[in-house]
Design a protein around this motif. Structure first.
Motif, short mmCIF file in Angstrom:
data_model
loop_
_atom_site.label_atom_id
_atom_site.label_comp_id
_atom_site.label_asym_id
_atom_site.label_seq_id
_atom_site.Cartn_x
_atom_site.Cartn_y
_atom_site.Cartn_z
N VAL A 68 0.86 -1.20 0.00
CA VAL A 68 0.00 0.00 0.00
C VAL A 68 0.89 1.24 0.00
CG1 VAL A 68 -1.75 1.33 1.24
CG2 VAL A 68 -1.87 -1.18 1.23
N ALA A 69 1.87 1.25 0.92
CA ALA A 69 2.78 2.41 1.00
C ALA A 69 3.50 2.59 -0.33
CB ALA A 69 3.78 2.18 2.14
N ALA A 70 3.93 1.48 -0.93
CA ALA A 70 4.69 1.57 -2.19
C ALA A 70 3.81 2.10 -3.33
CB ALA A 70 5.26 0.19 -2.55
N LEU A 71 2.55 1.65 -3.36
CA LEU A 71 1.72 2.10 -4.49
C LEU A 71 1.37 3.59 -4.34
CD1 LEU A 71 -1.69 2.37 -4.30
CD2 LEU A 71 -1.48 -0.05 -3.94
N LEU A 72 1.18 4.04 -3.10
CA LEU A 72 0.90 5.47 -2.90
C LEU A 72 2.10 6.29 -3.35
CD1 LEU A 72 -0.91 5.36 0.57
CD2 LEU A 72 -1.95 5.76 -1.68
N GLU A 73 3.28 5.79 -3.02
CA GLU A 73 4.49 6.52 -3.41
C GLU A 73 4.67 6.50 -4.93
OE1 GLU A 73 8.47 5.72 -1.29
OE2 GLU A 73 8.80 5.40 -3.44
N ASP A 74 4.44 5.34 -5.54
CA ASP A 74 4.59 5.24 -7.01
C ASP A 74 3.62 6.19 -7.72
OD1 ASP A 74 6.52 3.30 -6.73
OD2 ASP A 74 5.19 1.61 -7.21
N LEU A 75 2.37 6.24 -7.24
CA LEU A 75 1.37 7.08 -7.91
C LEU A 75 1.68 8.56 -7.72
CD1 LEU A 75 -1.85 5.02 -7.07
CD2 LEU A 75 -0.67 5.14 -9.27
N ALA A 76 2.18 8.90 -6.51
CA ALA A 76 2.56 10.31 -6.27
C ALA A 76 3.73 10.67 -7.18
CB ALA A 76 2.93 10.50 -4.81
N TRP A 77 4.68 9.74 -7.33
CA TRP A 77 5.84 9.99 -8.20
C TRP A 77 5.39 10.21 -9.65
CZ3 TRP A 77 8.04 6.26 -11.82
CH2 TRP A 77 9.23 6.70 -12.41
N LEU A 78 4.39 9.42 -10.08
CA LEU A 78 3.89 9.59 -11.45
C LEU A 78 3.16 10.92 -11.63
CD1 LEU A 78 2.51 6.04 -12.39
CD2 LEU A 78 4.60 7.14 -13.25
N GLY A 79 2.78 11.55 -10.52
CA GLY A 79 2.12 12.85 -10.60
C GLY A 79 0.65 12.77 -10.97
N LEU A 80 0.02 11.65 -10.66
CA LEU A 80 -1.40 11.51 -11.01
C LEU A 80 -2.26 12.27 -9.99
CD1 LEU A 80 -1.08 7.82 -12.01
CD2 LEU A 80 -2.11 9.56 -13.47
N PRO A 81 -3.24 13.04 -10.50
CA PRO A 81 -3.98 13.95 -9.61
C PRO A 81 -5.16 13.31 -8.89
CG PRO A 81 -4.66 14.31 -11.87
CD PRO A 81 -3.64 13.20 -11.90
N PHE A 82 -4.90 12.27 -8.11
CA PHE A 82 -6.00 11.66 -7.34
C PHE A 82 -6.44 12.59 -6.23
CE2 PHE A 82 -3.79 7.85 -8.95
CZ PHE A 82 -4.85 7.30 -9.64
N GLU A 83 -7.74 12.56 -5.94
CA GLU A 83 -8.22 13.32 -4.79
C GLU A 83 -7.67 12.67 -3.51
OE1 GLU A 83 -12.45 13.92 -4.87
OE2 GLU A 83 -12.35 14.88 -6.85
N PRO A 84 -7.52 13.47 -2.44
CA PRO A 84 -6.97 12.89 -1.20
C PRO A 84 -7.92 11.87 -0.56
CG PRO A 84 -7.36 15.28 -0.98
CD PRO A 84 -7.79 14.89 -2.36
N SER A 85 -7.44 11.16 0.41
CA SER A 85 -8.20 10.17 1.19
C SER A 85 -8.76 9.03 0.35
CB SER A 85 -9.37 10.83 1.94
OG SER A 85 -8.91 11.91 2.66
N PRO A 86 -7.88 8.17 -0.17
CA PRO A 86 -8.38 7.02 -0.92
C PRO A 86 -9.26 6.13 -0.05
CG PRO A 86 -5.99 6.86 -0.57
CD PRO A 86 -6.42 8.20 -0.06
N ARG A 87 -10.21 5.46 -0.68
CA ARG A 87 -11.04 4.50 0.05
C ARG A 87 -10.26 3.20 0.17
NH1 ARG A 87 -16.58 3.31 1.17
NH2 ARG A 87 -17.04 1.10 0.99
N ARG A 88 -10.22 2.67 1.38
CA ARG A 88 -9.56 1.38 1.59
C ARG A 88 -10.61 0.35 1.95
NH1 ARG A 88 -3.76 1.67 4.33
NH2 ARG A 88 -4.16 -0.55 4.25
N GLN A 89 -10.69 -0.70 1.15
CA GLN A 89 -11.75 -1.69 1.36
C GLN A 89 -11.71 -2.30 2.75
OE1 GLN A 89 -11.23 -4.38 -1.99
NE2 GLN A 89 -12.88 -3.32 -3.08
N SER A 90 -10.51 -2.50 3.29
CA SER A 90 -10.41 -3.19 4.58
C SER A 90 -11.05 -2.37 5.71
CB SER A 90 -8.93 -3.47 4.91
OG SER A 90 -8.21 -2.26 4.91
N GLU A 91 -11.36 -1.10 5.44
CA GLU A 91 -12.01 -0.27 6.47
C GLU A 91 -13.52 -0.25 6.32
OE1 GLU A 91 -10.06 3.50 5.80
OE2 GLU A 91 -8.19 2.79 6.68
N HIS A 92 -14.05 -1.04 5.39
CA HIS A 92 -15.48 -0.91 5.08
C HIS A 92 -16.22 -2.25 5.06
CE1 HIS A 92 -15.09 3.35 4.20
NE2 HIS A 92 -13.94 3.04 3.64
N PHE A 93 -15.76 -3.18 5.89
CA PHE A 93 -16.41 -4.49 5.87
C PHE A 93 -17.90 -4.42 6.17
CE2 PHE A 93 -12.04 -6.54 6.62
CZ PHE A 93 -11.91 -6.85 5.28
#
Ligand code: GLU
Length: 301
Positions: A68-93
């Motif tokens: 998870v940490a690695a993918l957030l870093e990779d996407l930030a490095w790519l400069g993709l403009p995602f809105e903050p606070s991604p939804r994480r499925q494990s928090e929504h059982f």
């Protein structure tokens, strides 16, 4: 059309498109993920839409926090403009539990206790039908005695499967439309109706023994809760969309428009996998690739 059971989710389409990129943190992101993320960015830009991120970490047996940490870093490095606070499925059982309760109330779920080995033994005969991913369809009749809750220890874990025959009968009785709309390009307003054909999946698992939902269930619930209007994802999920459409229709969830983009293939002609280290974004970055190089490599194939 059943009314959506989730408060605040409506079938009214919003004026502003909402797109999402939804990786599973079971390994490092590779060029195939970059392609999908850039495709979503392209659609969002072309349509003035929002771009959301969802971390599909429902499979707690395979997903790892370091990915998870690695993918957030990779996407930030790519400069993709995602809105903050991604939804994480494990928090929504709880959200998935509510959807399961709804389907159970409609009489569309049953308990399945059989182990992988028991299922494999029951589908051994040649010609046993398979789902679009190549998995043999669940042999419900052959395992009926094994799946009888009255014969099982109450403490024993079970999966919940969709009773596809009952689900199709329910959909027919309710007059639900089992087509999805496939759109070719962001500004192409003419979406093509595609027959869903959900019966090809048989009695799919909607809640696993190890964790309380499956990809197919979580993805339709999440797309509804995140207000996704356009699902842009790879062609490997084309047939799964037919099953997702059935679940949306039964649950009264809004119907997004779909676009399935081509996949990047490896030299063996197979889609790239997370174990193929050579195309991981981290490895390419370590070798000196820039975000612009990654975009070029991903989009040009
Ligand atoms: N989590 C899925 C994957 O990484 C994508 C699901 C989707 O886009 O619907 O393959």
């Amino acid at each position: 059309m059943p009314l959506c059971y989730i408060a605040g989710v409506t079938n009214q389409s919003s004026n502003r498109p909402v797109l999402r990129f939804a990786p599973s943190p079971t390994g490092h992101l590779h060029l195939g993920h970059a392609l999908s993320a850039f495709e979503n960015e392209r659609w969002a830009k072309a349509s003035g839409g929002r771009l959301l991120l969802r971390i599909e970490d429902i499979d707690t047996t395979r997903c790892r926090p370091e990915f998870v940490a690695a993918l957030l870093e990779d996407l930030a490095w790519l400069g993709l403009p995602f809105e903050p606070s991604p939804r994480r499925q494990s928090e929504h059982f709880d959200d998935y539990r509510q959807a399961l309760d709804r389907l159970a109330t409609m009489g569309l779920l049953y308990r399945s206790y059989a182990s992988r080995a028991e299922i494999a033994a029951a589908v051994r005969q040649p010609g046993h039908p398979r789902d679009p991913d190549g998995t043999p369809l669940y042999p419900r009749a052959a395992l009926a005695a094994m799946d009888d809750p009255a014969r099982r220890d109450p403490a024993e874990p079970f999966a919940l499967r969709l009773d596809m025959t009952a689900a199709l009968a329910k959909a027919a009785a309710l007059g639900l439309s089992l087509f999805w709309r496939e759109q070719r390009a962001p500004r192409d307003q003419s979406a093509q109706p595609i027959p869903a054909g959900p019966e090809r999946w048989g009695d799919v698992v909607l809640a696993r023994k190890e964790f309380p939902a499956s990809y197919h269930l979580a993805v339709v619930v999440d797309d509804a809760l995140q207000g996704i209007t356009h699902v842009v994802r790879g062609r490997d999920l084309y047939h799964a969309t037919g099953l997702h459409r059935l679940l949306q229709a039964l649950l009264g969830l809004p119907e997004p428009i779909y676009h399935h983009h081509d996949l990047l293939l490896g030299p063996d002609g197979e889609k790239l996998s997370k174990s193929a280290r050579s195309t991981s974004l981290r490895a390419l970055r370590a070798d000196g690739a820039t975000p612009a190089d990654i975009k070029q490599m991903a989009l040009m194939g």
